[in-house]
Enzyme design. Sequence first.
Site, PDB file in Angstrom:
ATOM      1  CD  GLU A 299      36.506  77.140  49.078  1.00  0.00           C
ATOM      2  OE1 GLU A 299      36.671  76.971  50.303  1.00  0.00           O
ATOM      3  OE2 GLU A 299      37.407  77.560  48.342  1.00  0.00           O
TER       4      GLU A 299
ATOM      5  CG  ASP B 230      47.059  76.865  42.522  1.00  0.00           C
ATOM      6  OD1 ASP B 230      46.307  75.873  42.593  1.00  0.00           O
ATOM      7  OD2 ASP B 230      47.296  77.582  43.513  1.00  0.00           O
TER       8      ASP B 230
ATOM      9  CG  ASN C  59      34.799  80.227  43.179  1.00  0.00           C
ATOM     10  OD1 ASN C  59      35.101  79.723  42.102  1.00  0.00           O
ATOM     11  ND2 ASN C  59      35.712  80.615  44.060  1.00  0.00           N
TER      12      ASN C  59
ATOM     13  CD  GLU D   6      39.728  80.235  44.257  1.00  0.00           C
ATOM     14  OE1 GLU D   6      40.484  79.552  44.980  1.00  0.00           O
ATOM     15  OE2 GLU D   6      38.700  80.798  44.690  1.00  0.00           O
TER      16      GLU D   6
ATOM     17  CG  HIS E  50      43.076  75.612  44.174  1.00  0.00           C
ATOM     18  ND1 HIS E  50      44.028  76.603  44.011  1.00  0.00           N
ATOM     19  CD2 HIS E  50      41.959  76.250  44.603  1.00  0.00           C
ATOM     20  CE1 HIS E  50      43.504  77.772  44.317  1.00  0.00           C
ATOM     21  NE2 HIS E  50      42.244  77.595  44.682  1.00  0.00           N
TER      22      HIS E  50
HETATM   23  O1  G3I Z   1      47.020  89.214  56.756  1.00  0.00           O
HETATM   24  C1  G3I Z   1      47.678  88.430  57.749  1.00  0.00           C
HETATM   25  C2  G3I Z   1      48.924  89.113  58.194  1.00  0.00           C
HETATM   26  O2  G3I Z   1      48.572  90.321  58.824  1.00  0.00           O
HETATM   27  C3  G3I Z   1      49.687  88.193  59.126  1.00  0.00           C
HETATM   28  O3  G3I Z   1      50.902  88.788  59.462  1.00  0.00           O
HETATM   29  C4  G3I Z   1      49.970  86.844  58.473  1.00  0.00           C
HETATM   30  C5  G3I Z   1      50.655  85.868  59.381  1.00  0.00           C
HETATM   31  O4  G3I Z   1      50.409  84.539  58.989  1.00  0.00           O
HETATM   32  O5  G3I Z   1      48.739  86.293  58.090  1.00  0.00           O
HETATM   33  C6  G3I Z   1      48.041  87.090  57.150  1.00  0.00           C
HETATM   34  O6  G3I Z   1      46.851  86.466  56.785  1.00  0.00           O
HETATM   35  C7  G3I Z   1      46.979  85.338  55.958  1.00  0.00           C
HETATM   36  C8  G3I Z   1      46.338  85.652  54.613  1.00  0.00           C
HETATM   37  O7  G3I Z   1      46.285  84.490  53.820  1.00  0.00           O
HETATM   38  C9  G3I Z   1      47.065  86.753  53.856  1.00  0.00           C
HETATM   39  O8  G3I Z   1      48.351  86.321  53.515  1.00  0.00           O
HETATM   40  C10 G3I Z   1      46.251  84.179  56.627  1.00  0.00           C
HETATM   41  O9  G3I Z   1      46.956  83.789  57.774  1.00  0.00           O
HETATM   42  C11 G3I Z   1      46.122  83.007  55.694  1.00  0.00           C
HETATM   43  O10 G3I Z   1      45.273  82.030  56.268  1.00  0.00           O
HETATM   44  C12 G3I Z   1      45.492  83.467  54.381  1.00  0.00           C
HETATM   45  O11 G3I Z   1      45.437  82.362  53.522  1.00  0.00           O
HETATM   46  C13 G3I Z   1      44.572  82.532  52.416  1.00  0.00           C
HETATM   47  C14 G3I Z   1      43.499  81.450  52.414  1.00  0.00           C
HETATM   48  O12 G3I Z   1      42.686  81.583  51.271  1.00  0.00           O
HETATM   49  C15 G3I Z   1      42.600  81.536  53.643  1.00  0.00           C
HETATM   50  O13 G3I Z   1      41.882  80.412  53.775  1.00  0.00           O
HETATM   51  C16 G3I Z   1      45.415  82.416  51.153  1.00  0.00           C
HETATM   52  O14 G3I Z   1      46.323  83.522  51.073  1.00  0.00           O
HETATM   53  C17 G3I Z   1      44.495  82.436  49.929  1.00  0.00           C
HETATM   54  O15 G3I Z   1      45.247  82.114  48.786  1.00  0.00           O
HETATM   55  C18 G3I Z   1      43.399  81.379  50.083  1.00  0.00           C
HETATM   56  O16 G3I Z   1      42.530  81.478  48.982  1.00  0.00           O
HETATM   57  C19 G3I Z   1      41.502  80.482  48.886  1.00  0.00           C
HETATM   58  C20 G3I Z   1      40.311  81.140  48.220  1.00  0.00           C
HETATM   59  O17 G3I Z   1      39.940  82.299  48.918  1.00  0.00           O
HETATM   60  C21 G3I Z   1      39.142  80.178  48.101  1.00  0.00           C
HETATM   61  N1  G3I Z   1      39.539  78.963  47.445  1.00  0.00           N
HETATM   62  C22 G3I Z   1      40.734  78.283  47.970  1.00  0.00           C
HETATM   63  C23 G3I Z   1      41.893  79.273  48.022  1.00  0.00           C
HETATM   64  C24 G3I Z   1      43.147  78.568  48.502  1.00  0.00           C
HETATM   65  O18 G3I Z   1      42.997  78.138  49.821  1.00  0.00           O
END
Ligand code: G3I
Length: 332
Positions: A149, A256, A188, A254, A224
Site C-alpha cells: 500500500e 473479502d 501489494n 486479501e 476488499h
Molecule cells: O494485538 C492487539 C491486542 O494485543 C489488543 O488487545 C487488541 C485491542 O484492540 O488489539 C490487537 O491489535 C489489533 C490487531 O489487528 C490484531 O487483532 C489492532 O488493534 C488492529 O488495528 C489490527 O487490525 C489489523 C489491521 O490490518 C491493521 O491496520 C487487522 O486485524 C488486519 O486484518 C488488517 O489487515 C490489513 C492488511 O494488513 C493490509 N491490507 C488491508 C487489511 C485490512 O485492513
Amino acid sequence: MPFRFWSLMLICLLAASAQSSPPLRALAEKRNLRIGAAVEPSLLLQEPKYAQVLAREFNLVVAENVMKWGALQTSRGQYNFAPADLLVEFAQKNRMAVRGHTLVWHQQLPRWMYGSFGASEMEAILREHIQAVVGRYRGRVAYWDVVNEAVGDDARLRSTPFEVLPDYLEKAFRLAREADPQAKLFYNDYGAEGLGPKSDAVYALLKGLKEKGVPLDGVGFQVHVDLGFSPRAVRMAENLERFARLGLEIHITEMDVRLGGSGSRTERLAKQAQVYREVMRVCLGQPRCKAFTLWGFTDAHSWRAASEPLIFDVDYKPKPAYFALQQALQQP
Ligand code: G3I
C-alpha cells in the site's frame, strides 16, 4: 419472490453436491492455483475447528498480523517470532505455502520507528529487519509482500517513516532478494483491481521498478470489496493483463466481500457468492494469476466480522460463496 425461491433451491442443490465435492485446495491444485487464507496463529491453538477447516480447504496461508513490523520488532533489535513460527510450522506440516506479509508498510509500525532517523540509520534499520525476518524464514516463505500500500488513494506515494531514505522501495526489494533469493517478491495494494487512477499509479510505479532492474516478481491485488463490486465494470481482466505483460506474477491477496446493503439476506448471500465467483473466474482466466487468497475464511474471525465477508459462517458452515468458488474451480 421467484428470485428468492430459485436462490434457495440453488443453495440447497449446491449444499447437497458439496458433500461429495473435493475441498477447495484439491480443486485448486488441479488448476495449478494456490488458494489461501489469512490466519491468526493463536486461533490454531484455541479452536480445533479453525485449524481443521484451514488445513482441509487451503494450500496457502498468510499472517493476518503476526509478520508485520509492529508485531515482530516491538523494540529495536528485540524480535518476537513465536506466533509467526507457529504459522510457518503449521503450514509445513499441512503442505501449505506461506505468503509473508509485510516488510514495508506505513501502518502497524512499532512506536520506536517514529523516532527522528537520518537516511543512513533508516537504511540500517531496514536492512536489519529484512535480514532478520526474511533470513529466518528463508526457504519457508515462498512469497513476500515486500511493499504494501505505498500508493495512496490520491494515486501519490504515501507519507511513511521510511521516506527519509531515498529509494526505500527499491532498497527493500533488493534487501529481500539478498536475504532469500528463492522467495518471490511482491508489491501489494487495494483499490487497484480495476482500471483507474490508482491502478495507473501502481502500474507506473511497478513498470519503473522493473525498468530499473529491481527484483520485483509479482503484484498482489487485495480485493476488499462489497456487493456492488463488478470485475467487468472495472475491467479487472484487462487491468490484470497489463500487469501480466510487465512479466509479473499475479495474486489475489486479501479478498473479502461485505454483505451489507439492501435486499433479503438470501439475495445478498447469493450476490456475495457471485462476486467471489466472478473474481475467481478472472483469476483463472489470467495465466499469470497463481494464487487466490481470502482475508480470513470464517465470519467468526474477520477484521470486518460484522459484515460477514467470508466464505464460511461463524459456525464454520460453508456459505453460498464457498460453493461458488468450488463451482468456478470445476468449470473448464
Ligand atoms: O494485538 C492487539 C491486542 O494485543 C489488543 O488487545 C487488541 C485491542 O484492540 O488489539 C490487537 O491489535 C489489533 C490487531 O489487528 C490484531 O487483532 C489492532 O488493534 C488492529 O488495528 C489490527 O487490525 C489489523 C489491521 O490490518 C491493521 O491496520 C487487522 O486485524 C488486519 O486484518 C488488517 O489487515 C490489513 C492488511 O494488513 C493490509 N491490507 C488491508 C487489511 C485490512 O485492513
